[in-house]
Design a protein around this motif. Structure first.
Motif, mmCIF file in Angstrom:
data_model
loop_
_atom_site.group_PDB
_atom_site.id
_atom_site.type_symbol
_atom_site.label_atom_id
_atom_site.label_comp_id
_atom_site.label_asym_id
_atom_site.label_seq_id
_atom_site.Cartn_x
_atom_site.Cartn_y
_atom_site.Cartn_z
ATOM 1 N N UNK A 4 0.750 -1.287 -0.119
ATOM 2 C CA UNK A 4 0.060 0.161 -0.168
ATOM 3 C C UNK A 4 0.863 1.174 -0.024
ATOM 4 N N UNK A 5 0.243 2.447 0.024
ATOM 5 C CA UNK A 5 0.993 3.738 0.110
ATOM 6 C C UNK A 5 1.809 3.863 1.252
ATOM 7 N N UNK A 31 7.765 -2.767 -4.440
ATOM 8 C CA UNK A 31 7.153 -1.997 -5.228
ATOM 9 C C UNK A 31 6.718 -0.777 -4.555
ATOM 10 N N UNK A 32 6.292 -0.885 -3.407
ATOM 11 C CA UNK A 32 5.866 0.672 -2.819
ATOM 12 C C UNK A 32 6.825 1.585 -2.815
ATOM 13 N N UNK A 34 9.565 1.475 -4.580
ATOM 14 C CA UNK A 34 10.206 1.666 -5.878
ATOM 15 C C UNK A 34 9.037 2.967 -6.480
ATOM 16 N N UNK A 35 7.790 2.941 -6.100
ATOM 17 C CA UNK A 35 6.812 3.767 -6.574
ATOM 18 C C UNK A 35 7.145 5.224 -5.856
ATOM 19 N N UNK A 36 7.716 5.191 -4.893
ATOM 20 C CA UNK A 36 8.317 6.531 -4.061
ATOM 21 C C UNK A 36 9.251 7.169 -5.078
ATOM 22 N N UNK A 37 10.160 6.344 -5.326
ATOM 23 C CA UNK A 37 11.288 6.893 -6.113
ATOM 24 C C UNK A 37 10.949 7.178 -7.467
ATOM 25 N N UNK A 38 9.975 6.617 -8.368
ATOM 26 C CA UNK A 38 9.501 6.767 -9.486
ATOM 27 C C UNK A 38 8.773 8.231 -9.429
ATOM 28 N N UNK A 39 7.774 8.501 -8.237
ATOM 29 C CA UNK A 39 7.373 9.525 -8.093
ATOM 30 C C UNK A 39 8.066 10.809 -8.095
ATOM 31 N N UNK A 77 4.509 1.991 -14.482
ATOM 32 C CA UNK A 77 3.896 2.157 -13.390
ATOM 33 C C UNK A 77 2.669 3.364 -13.395
ATOM 34 N N UNK A 78 2.550 3.976 -14.867
ATOM 35 C CA UNK A 78 1.593 4.891 -14.885
ATOM 36 C C UNK A 78 2.053 6.551 -14.642
ATOM 37 N N UNK A 79 3.150 6.529 -14.310
ATOM 38 C CA UNK A 79 3.598 7.915 -14.205
ATOM 39 C C UNK A 79 3.722 8.767 -15.334
#
Length: 96
Positions: A4-5, A31-32, A34-39, A77-79
């Protein structure tokens, strides 16, 4: 199990552990995280602006030499979304 976030303090810890002086030193496996980094990377692009592949690569080189992995992660990831010749940021957080 899906991640989750992350709470803000964990987001900051991910960025501290994966970046130094604005450059990526490691890409998280979780993944959570990695999403922080990609954001963080996605925030270097203006939402809705169309960028050429060269423009995207120039921005991504500021973060890492592995621009293809970053670009692929942002799209997967949809960014960002990729048209025939242009990229556009379509996700992630924004400063208000």
């Amino acid at each position: 199990m899906l991640d989750g976030p992350l709470p803000e303090h964990e987001r900051l810890e991910v960025l501290r552990s994966c970046m130094k002086d604005g450059r990526i030193t490691a890409i998280p496996v979780r993944r959570s995280a990695r999403l922080v980094l990609l954001d963080r990377v996605a925030r270097a692009f203006e939402p809705g602006v169309r960028y050429s592949g060269d423009e995207v690569n120039t921005v991504l080189r500021g973060f890492s030499a592995d621009v293809s992995a970053l670009r692929r992660g942002l799209v997967d990831e949809g960014f960002m979304e990729c048209g025939r010749t242009r990229y556009r940021r379509c996700g992630g957080t924004v400063d208000l």
